[in-house]
Design an enzyme around this catalytic site. Structure first.
Site, PDB file in Angstrom:
ATOM      1  N   ASP A  36      39.744   2.692 -20.293  1.00 43.23           N
ATOM      2  CA  ASP A  36      38.500   3.329 -19.913  1.00 43.23           C
ATOM      3  C   ASP A  36      38.191   2.788 -18.534  1.00 43.23           C
ATOM      4  O   ASP A  36      38.329   1.588 -18.281  1.00 43.23           O
ATOM      5  CB  ASP A  36      37.374   3.026 -20.905  1.00 43.23           C
ATOM      6  CG  ASP A  36      36.271   4.082 -20.809  1.00 43.23           C
ATOM      7  OD1 ASP A  36      36.541   5.186 -20.279  1.00 43.23           O
ATOM      8  OD2 ASP A  36      35.146   3.811 -21.250  1.00 43.23           O
ATOM      9  N   HIS A  71      46.699  13.511 -15.145  1.00 42.22           N
ATOM     10  CA  HIS A  71      46.811  12.718 -13.911  1.00 42.22           C
ATOM     11  C   HIS A  71      47.087  11.258 -14.256  1.00 42.22           C
ATOM     12  O   HIS A  71      47.921  10.602 -13.652  1.00 42.22           O
ATOM     13  CB  HIS A  71      45.503  12.770 -13.115  1.00 42.22           C
ATOM     14  CG  HIS A  71      45.285  14.054 -12.388  1.00 42.22           C
ATOM     15  ND1 HIS A  71      45.989  14.380 -11.251  1.00 42.22           N
ATOM     16  CD2 HIS A  71      44.455  15.076 -12.630  1.00 42.22           C
ATOM     17  CE1 HIS A  71      45.594  15.556 -10.820  1.00 42.22           C
ATOM     18  NE2 HIS A  71      44.656  16.007 -11.643  1.00 42.22           N
ATOM     19  N   LYS A  72      46.343  10.750 -15.245  1.00 38.94           N
ATOM     20  CA  LYS A  72      46.486   9.354 -15.617  1.00 38.94           C
ATOM     21  C   LYS A  72      47.839   9.078 -16.250  1.00 38.94           C
ATOM     22  O   LYS A  72      48.473   8.058 -15.980  1.00 38.94           O
ATOM     23  CB  LYS A  72      45.352   8.956 -16.574  1.00 38.94           C
ATOM     24  CG  LYS A  72      44.056   8.730 -15.826  1.00 38.94           C
ATOM     25  CD  LYS A  72      42.830   8.651 -16.693  1.00 38.94           C
ATOM     26  CE  LYS A  72      42.972   7.785 -17.890  1.00 38.94           C
ATOM     27  NZ  LYS A  72      41.670   7.630 -18.579  1.00 38.94           N
ATOM     28  N   HIS A  82      42.791   0.174  -9.463  1.00 37.40           N
ATOM     29  CA  HIS A  82      42.246  -0.546 -10.613  1.00 37.40           C
ATOM     30  C   HIS A  82      43.124  -0.346 -11.847  1.00 37.40           C
ATOM     31  O   HIS A  82      43.459  -1.287 -12.556  1.00 37.40           O
ATOM     32  CB  HIS A  82      40.823  -0.049 -10.889  1.00 37.40           C
ATOM     33  CG  HIS A  82      40.689   1.448 -10.952  1.00 37.40           C
ATOM     34  ND1 HIS A  82      41.181   2.293  -9.975  1.00 37.40           N
ATOM     35  CD2 HIS A  82      40.159   2.270 -11.892  1.00 37.40           C
ATOM     36  CE1 HIS A  82      40.935   3.541 -10.311  1.00 37.40           C
ATOM     37  NE2 HIS A  82      40.322   3.564 -11.469  1.00 37.40           N
ATOM     38  N   LYS A  97      48.371   5.045  -3.943  1.00 34.26           N
ATOM     39  CA  LYS A  97      47.231   4.690  -4.791  1.00 34.26           C
ATOM     40  C   LYS A  97      47.677   3.743  -5.911  1.00 34.26           C
ATOM     41  O   LYS A  97      46.999   2.762  -6.219  1.00 34.26           O
ATOM     42  CB  LYS A  97      46.603   5.967  -5.377  1.00 34.26           C
ATOM     43  CG  LYS A  97      45.401   5.673  -6.265  1.00 34.26           C
ATOM     44  CD  LYS A  97      44.804   6.927  -6.889  1.00 34.26           C
ATOM     45  CE  LYS A  97      43.794   6.552  -7.960  1.00 34.26           C
ATOM     46  NZ  LYS A  97      43.315   7.699  -8.742  1.00 34.26           N
ATOM     47  N   GLY A 132      38.624  12.787  -9.958  1.00 34.45           N
ATOM     48  CA  GLY A 132      37.369  12.040 -10.060  1.00 34.45           C
ATOM     49  C   GLY A 132      36.718  11.814  -8.698  1.00 34.45           C
ATOM     50  O   GLY A 132      36.540  12.740  -7.915  1.00 34.45           O
ATOM     51  N   TYR A 133      36.384  10.554  -8.430  1.00 37.39           N
ATOM     52  CA  TYR A 133      35.655  10.183  -7.212  1.00 37.39           C
ATOM     53  C   TYR A 133      36.591   9.778  -6.064  1.00 37.39           C
ATOM     54  O   TYR A 133      36.147   9.203  -5.078  1.00 37.39           O
ATOM     55  CB  TYR A 133      34.704   9.021  -7.523  1.00 37.39           C
ATOM     56  CG  TYR A 133      33.676   9.335  -8.583  1.00 37.39           C
ATOM     57  CD1 TYR A 133      32.425   9.838  -8.248  1.00 37.39           C
ATOM     58  CD2 TYR A 133      33.954   9.136  -9.945  1.00 37.39           C
ATOM     59  CE1 TYR A 133      31.481  10.128  -9.219  1.00 37.39           C
ATOM     60  CE2 TYR A 133      33.017   9.418 -10.928  1.00 37.39           C
ATOM     61  CZ  TYR A 133      31.783   9.910 -10.552  1.00 37.39           C
ATOM     62  OH  TYR A 133      30.853  10.204 -11.520  1.00 37.39           O
TER      63      TYR A 133
HETATM   64  P1  ITT Z   1      40.170  10.217 -20.688  1.00 36.61           P
HETATM   65  O1  ITT Z   1      38.884   9.659 -21.236  1.00 36.61           O
HETATM   66  O2  ITT Z   1      40.572  11.517 -21.277  1.00 36.61           O
HETATM   67  O3  ITT Z   1      41.275   9.235 -20.686  1.00 36.61           O
HETATM   68  P2  ITT Z   1      38.705  10.394 -18.180  1.00 36.61           P
HETATM   69  O4  ITT Z   1      38.803  11.446 -17.129  1.00 36.61           O
HETATM   70  O5  ITT Z   1      37.427  10.281 -18.922  1.00 36.61           O
HETATM   71  O6  ITT Z   1      39.949  10.560 -19.144  1.00 36.61           O
HETATM   72  P3  ITT Z   1      38.430   7.548 -17.494  1.00 36.61           P
HETATM   73  O7  ITT Z   1      37.710   7.341 -18.759  1.00 36.61           O
HETATM   74  O8  ITT Z   1      39.500   6.591 -17.156  1.00 36.61           O
HETATM   75  O9  ITT Z   1      39.040   9.044 -17.427  1.00 36.61           O
HETATM   76  O10 ITT Z   1      37.465   7.516 -16.284  1.00 36.61           O
HETATM   77  C1  ITT Z   1      36.169   8.012 -16.381  1.00 36.61           C
HETATM   78  C2  ITT Z   1      35.789   8.663 -15.100  1.00 36.61           C
HETATM   79  O11 ITT Z   1      35.762   7.677 -14.048  1.00 36.61           O
HETATM   80  C3  ITT Z   1      36.754   9.748 -14.612  1.00 36.61           C
HETATM   81  O12 ITT Z   1      36.483  11.006 -15.196  1.00 36.61           O
HETATM   82  C4  ITT Z   1      36.467   9.735 -13.129  1.00 36.61           C
HETATM   83  O13 ITT Z   1      35.287  10.441 -12.842  1.00 36.61           O
HETATM   84  C5  ITT Z   1      36.238   8.246 -12.858  1.00 36.61           C
HETATM   85  N1  ITT Z   1      37.530   7.609 -12.499  1.00 36.61           N
HETATM   86  C6  ITT Z   1      38.266   6.762 -13.262  1.00 36.61           C
HETATM   87  N2  ITT Z   1      39.417   6.425 -12.631  1.00 36.61           N
HETATM   88  C7  ITT Z   1      39.408   7.074 -11.462  1.00 36.61           C
HETATM   89  C8  ITT Z   1      40.307   7.148 -10.380  1.00 36.61           C
HETATM   90  O14 ITT Z   1      41.463   6.514 -10.368  1.00 36.61           O
HETATM   91  N3  ITT Z   1      39.984   7.922  -9.339  1.00 36.61           N
HETATM   92  C9  ITT Z   1      38.831   8.592  -9.315  1.00 36.61           C
HETATM   93  N4  ITT Z   1      37.936   8.603 -10.295  1.00 36.61           N
HETATM   94  C10 ITT Z   1      38.205   7.837 -11.370  1.00 36.61           C
END
Ligand code: ITT
Length: 195
Positions: A68, A11-12, A176, A171, A149-150
């Site tokens: 992160d 997704h990212k 962020h 989005k 995520g959230y």
């Molecule tokens: P990687 O570490 O593999 O990159 P991750 O899912 O852990 O992926 P992040 O470290 O960026 O992603 O984010 C940590 C958590 O914060 C993520 O699993 C979500 O629960 C939440 N989060 C971060 N960005 C978000 C977004 O854009 N929308 C919703 N939730 C988000």
């Protein structure tokens, strides 16, 4: 110019690629042959993103950035923060995380929250960090099915749709991660000598 985005979250990668356009060729960890789990043992978003980017630079010598992100909820003392992915335990589970968040905010009036991203860029010439923040509030129940995520419980300030009700483009215009990525891209475009 090839740059590695040190993540395994599809997704990212899709979100960031859409922001980057054609200026830089984004390669994933898989595309550089990195299959191992990256170290992520810091207690801040800054430390974790630096750890990941430095690991890739050290082991693969390719310019790299890592992000992160976390959800910081005011009434919960900025939790889940750096622990957002594993808020309800491992393996990470978005549904369980949301359920725990809503439970911890039951009867709590202050719903203020923000998503925060820290990106660390590492090249042969050094290390730089970029921050992005989007403020909003946590709803009492989920709305929408896009994103991850959230997203379904986060209503960004000044908007009527949650992140999960928005298209990826909508989005990306305010998130962020997008804010931090735009700072990164501006920096890359104006500092070609860092490669
Ligand atoms: P990687 O570490 O593999 O990159 P991750 O899912 O852990 O992926 P992040 O470290 O960026 O992603 O984010 C940590 C958590 O914060 C993520 O699993 C979500 O629960 C939440 N989060 C971060 N960005 C978000 C977004 O854009 N929308 C919703 N939730 C988000």
């Amino acid at each position: 110019m090839k740059i590695c985005f040190a993540t395994n979250n599809q997704h990212k990668i899709a979100e960031v690629q859409a922001i980057l356009g054609k200026t830089f060729e984004l390669v994933s960890l898989a595309e550089i042959g990195c299959w191992e789990e990256l170290p992520e043992t810091g207690t801040t978003l800054e430390a974790n993103s630096a750890q990941k980017a430095e690991y890739v630079w050290k082991n693969y010598q390719i310019p790299c950035f890592a992000d992160d992100s976390g959800l910081e909820v005011e009434a919960l003392n900025q939790a889940p923060g750096v622990y957002s992915a594993r808020y309800a335990g491992v393996p990470k589970n978005d549904e369980k995380n949301i359920a725990l968040l809503l439970q911890n905010l039951q009867n709590v009036e202050n719903r203020k929250a923000q998503f925060r991203t820290c990106i660390t860029l590492v090249t042969a010439k050094g290390k730089w960090q970029f921050e992005g923040i989007v403020k909003g509030e946590i709803l009492h129940e989920k709305r929408g099915s896009q994103g991850f995520g959230y997203d379904s419980v986060f209503l960004p300030e000044g908007y009527l749709q949650t992140f999960a009700e928005m298209s990826m483009q909508e989005k990306n215009a305010i998130s962020h991660r997008a804010i931090a990525v735009k700072k990164l891209v501006d920096f890359l475009l104006t500092h070609p000598h860092i490669f």
